[in-house]
Enzyme design. Sequence first.
Site, PDB file in Angstrom:
ATOM      1  CG  HIS A   1      41.724  30.808  48.044  1.00 52.37           C
ATOM      2  ND1 HIS A   1      40.601  30.994  48.816  1.00 52.37           N
ATOM      3  CD2 HIS A   1      41.616  31.686  47.025  1.00 52.37           C
ATOM      4  CE1 HIS A   1      39.844  31.941  48.277  1.00 52.37           C
ATOM      5  NE2 HIS A   1      40.453  32.386  47.188  1.00 52.37           N
ATOM      6  CG  LEU A   2      44.086  26.566  43.507  1.00 53.56           C
ATOM      7  CD1 LEU A   2      44.249  25.264  42.741  1.00 53.56           C
ATOM      8  CD2 LEU A   2      45.409  27.295  43.619  1.00 53.56           C
ATOM      9  N   GLY A   3      41.562  30.732  42.754  1.00 53.48           N
ATOM     10  CA  GLY A   3      40.475  31.484  42.137  1.00 53.48           C
ATOM     11  C   GLY A   3      41.090  32.492  41.194  1.00 53.48           C
TER      12      GLY A   3
ATOM     13  NE  ARG B   1      37.944  39.791  51.786  1.00 52.84           N
ATOM     14  CZ  ARG B   1      37.978  39.001  50.737  1.00 52.84           C
ATOM     15  NH1 ARG B   1      36.961  38.954  49.928  1.00 52.84           N
ATOM     16  NH2 ARG B   1      39.019  38.256  50.519  1.00 52.84           N
TER      17      ARG B   1
ATOM     18  NE  ARG C   1      46.138  40.389  42.428  1.00 54.88           N
ATOM     19  CZ  ARG C   1      45.335  39.805  43.312  1.00 54.88           C
ATOM     20  NH1 ARG C   1      45.716  38.731  43.969  1.00 54.88           N
ATOM     21  NH2 ARG C   1      44.157  40.325  43.569  1.00 54.88           N
TER      22      ARG C   1
ATOM     23  N   GLY D   1      42.218  35.311  42.157  1.00 50.61           N
ATOM     24  CA  GLY D   1      43.433  35.461  42.960  1.00 50.61           C
ATOM     25  C   GLY D   1      43.701  34.112  43.592  1.00 50.61           C
TER      26      GLY D   1
ATOM     27  CD  GLU E   1      34.727  26.165  46.237  1.00 47.54           C
ATOM     28  OE1 GLU E   1      33.582  26.327  45.791  1.00 47.54           O
ATOM     29  OE2 GLU E   1      35.240  26.948  47.055  1.00 47.54           O
ATOM     30  CG  ASN E   2      33.429  25.239  40.512  1.00 44.65           C
ATOM     31  OD1 ASN E   2      32.483  24.570  40.920  1.00 44.65           O
ATOM     32  ND2 ASN E   2      33.641  26.470  40.891  1.00 44.65           N
TER      33      ASN E   2
ATOM     34  NE  ARG F   1      34.130  29.747  34.118  1.00 36.89           N
ATOM     35  CZ  ARG F   1      33.294  30.327  34.957  1.00 36.89           C
ATOM     36  NH1 ARG F   1      32.154  29.745  35.249  1.00 36.89           N
ATOM     37  NH2 ARG F   1      33.570  31.490  35.499  1.00 36.89           N
TER      38      ARG F   1
ATOM     39  CG  ASN G   1      34.352  42.486  50.129  1.00 31.78           C
ATOM     40  OD1 ASN G   1      35.179  43.392  50.236  1.00 31.78           O
ATOM     41  ND2 ASN G   1      34.613  41.358  49.505  1.00 31.78           N
TER      42      ASN G   1
ATOM     43  CD  GLU H   1      37.309  34.606  50.742  1.00 26.24           C
ATOM     44  OE1 GLU H   1      36.855  34.523  49.589  1.00 26.24           O
ATOM     45  OE2 GLU H   1      38.353  35.196  51.011  1.00 26.24           O
TER      46      GLU H   1
ATOM     47  CG  HIS I   1      42.970  34.560  49.274  1.00 24.00           C
ATOM     48  ND1 HIS I   1      43.887  34.159  48.326  1.00 24.00           N
ATOM     49  CD2 HIS I   1      42.090  35.368  48.641  1.00 24.00           C
ATOM     50  CE1 HIS I   1      43.572  34.716  47.156  1.00 24.00           C
ATOM     51  NE2 HIS I   1      42.498  35.454  47.318  1.00 24.00           N
TER      52      HIS I   1
ATOM     53  N   GLY J   1      37.003  29.171  43.297  1.00 22.01           N
ATOM     54  CA  GLY J   1      36.399  28.929  41.976  1.00 22.01           C
ATOM     55  C   GLY J   1      37.038  27.806  41.186  1.00 22.01           C
TER      56      GLY J   1
HETATM   57  P1  AMP Z   1      36.913  32.922  42.180  1.00 22.57           P
HETATM   58  O1  AMP Z   1      37.859  34.086  42.130  1.00 22.57           O
HETATM   59  O2  AMP Z   1      37.105  32.061  43.392  1.00 22.57           O
HETATM   60  O3  AMP Z   1      35.484  33.318  41.937  1.00 22.57           O
HETATM   61  O4  AMP Z   1      37.312  31.971  40.922  1.00 22.57           O
HETATM   62  C1  AMP Z   1      37.235  32.407  39.593  1.00 22.57           C
HETATM   63  C2  AMP Z   1      37.824  31.309  38.686  1.00 22.57           C
HETATM   64  O5  AMP Z   1      37.121  30.079  38.947  1.00 22.57           O
HETATM   65  C3  AMP Z   1      37.718  31.566  37.187  1.00 22.57           C
HETATM   66  O6  AMP Z   1      38.992  31.414  36.573  1.00 22.57           O
HETATM   67  C4  AMP Z   1      36.779  30.480  36.671  1.00 22.57           C
HETATM   68  O7  AMP Z   1      37.219  29.951  35.456  1.00 22.57           O
HETATM   69  C5  AMP Z   1      36.822  29.413  37.737  1.00 22.57           C
HETATM   70  N1  AMP Z   1      35.513  28.771  37.831  1.00 22.57           N
HETATM   71  C6  AMP Z   1      34.428  29.257  38.475  1.00 22.57           C
HETATM   72  N2  AMP Z   1      33.370  28.415  38.318  1.00 22.57           N
HETATM   73  C7  AMP Z   1      33.795  27.396  37.564  1.00 22.57           C
HETATM   74  C8  AMP Z   1      33.191  26.207  37.030  1.00 22.57           C
HETATM   75  N3  AMP Z   1      31.919  25.908  37.290  1.00 22.57           N
HETATM   76  N4  AMP Z   1      33.958  25.373  36.290  1.00 22.57           N
HETATM   77  C9  AMP Z   1      35.258  25.659  36.057  1.00 22.57           C
HETATM   78  N5  AMP Z   1      35.885  26.771  36.521  1.00 22.57           N
HETATM   79  C10 AMP Z   1      35.174  27.612  37.248  1.00 22.57           C
END
Ligand code: AMP
Length: 400
Positions: free
Chosen positions: A210-212, A93, A243, A214, A336-337, A287, A10, A385, A182, A333
């Site tokens: 898909h919540l990260g 990628r 964004r 991005g 899942e978490n 977080r 990537n 991914e 994504h 991120g």
């Molecule tokens: P990603 O772009 O998929 O890596 O997601 C990043 C986002 O996931 C950030 O806003 C983090 O706060 C959240 N995140 C990642 N790991 C955790 C966790 N263990 N607990 C809560 N939020 C998390």
Amino acid sequence: MSNLKILVINAGSSSLKYQLFNTETSEVLAKGLCERIGIDGKVKHTPAGKDSYEADVNMENHGDAIKTVIKLMTTGDTAVVGSLEEIDAVGHRVLHGGAEFSKSVIVNDDVIAAIKKCIPLGPLHNPANLTGILACEEAMHGIPQVAVFDTAFHQTMPQKAYLYALPYEYYKKYGVRRYGFHGTSHMYVSQKAIEFLGKPAEELKIIVCHLGNGSSISAVSGGKCVDTSMGLTPLEGLPMGTRSGNIDPAILEYIMDNENIDIHEMTNILNKKSGVLGISGISSDFRDLYAAKDQGNERAAAALESFIYSIQKFIGSYAAAMGGLDAVVFTAGIGENNAALRASVVEPLGFMGIKIDPKKNEVRGTIDISAEDATVKTLVIPTDEEFAIARDTERLVSGK
Ligand code: AMP
């Protein structure tokens, strides 16, 4: 899967992330990151089961970076293969495949020309992705290279979902339409959901969240993407870490006039200073936002509410667009978490049959978090991914 070793790359403008997979065991043999390429050069390489190796390495360009990666993977204490010949293929990628690519492809001169043609659509990423491909072609001569596009899975969208209500000539002349991103994640996670639900894909209507950092949501009916929240670029859709997501387009001129800024600065604000960071003024990381909200910070609470509300609206509209819904899937991120966020998202959706079991929601690793009486499943499926890119690369080079 057959027993192949696939390197997944990537490439960013000054970075190169990599993972080496054994496709038979799905094992990651090594992973790492070259950063500050063309600046002062840093590398971190982690062979499976060993400590990470970190060093300052001068890397003028991506060619130097890939040579560094090859050396680390093949020699000394950091080695994970005996020689370069053990690597069967490289999967890259690539951000934007435009309307040219609906699937991953083995790289040849025509593919390189088509990726170049898509540069105006992905001006920040496609040149870097291309540089990564060319550097690998040179350093790993004869090893097949595969391009895996972030946009490809969404190419099944019908015209009504991808056409913007703009003068039609812009679509024809400049390719202005929804593409979505994504895609590798939406494809991987929706396929996992279909496997889990144990019904033929044709019978299933799924929404993938898909919540990260991005974020994007897609509607998958019969195993195919029928709509997605990101657009011509990854700026559209949900408010994200930094964004803006959807806003009234007239806001741009209004702010530019008042703040006396040009379109480039405005676009930078929409990409880098908006979203939950913009509303909260604190952080793009969820977080941090939850911690601030717990301490009574109202803007952090407003940012979280805005994000959650937007997800709820997409779920409602995509269920309507598909004429039904079998499962909502959370991934990436945050998806899942963050159990608290999942609970807030589904809280008002009970009327649609979307209900979660609060205990299952709290237990990490539980896939099906639905309540007993839910008529729509709520699933948590980790995305991967890089593995999905390795799997697609393997499929193409082994002729499957
Ligand atoms: P990603 O772009 O998929 O890596 O997601 C990043 C986002 O996931 C950030 O806003 C983090 O706060 C959240 N995140 C990642 N790991 C955790 C966790 N263990 N607990 C809560 N939020 C998390």
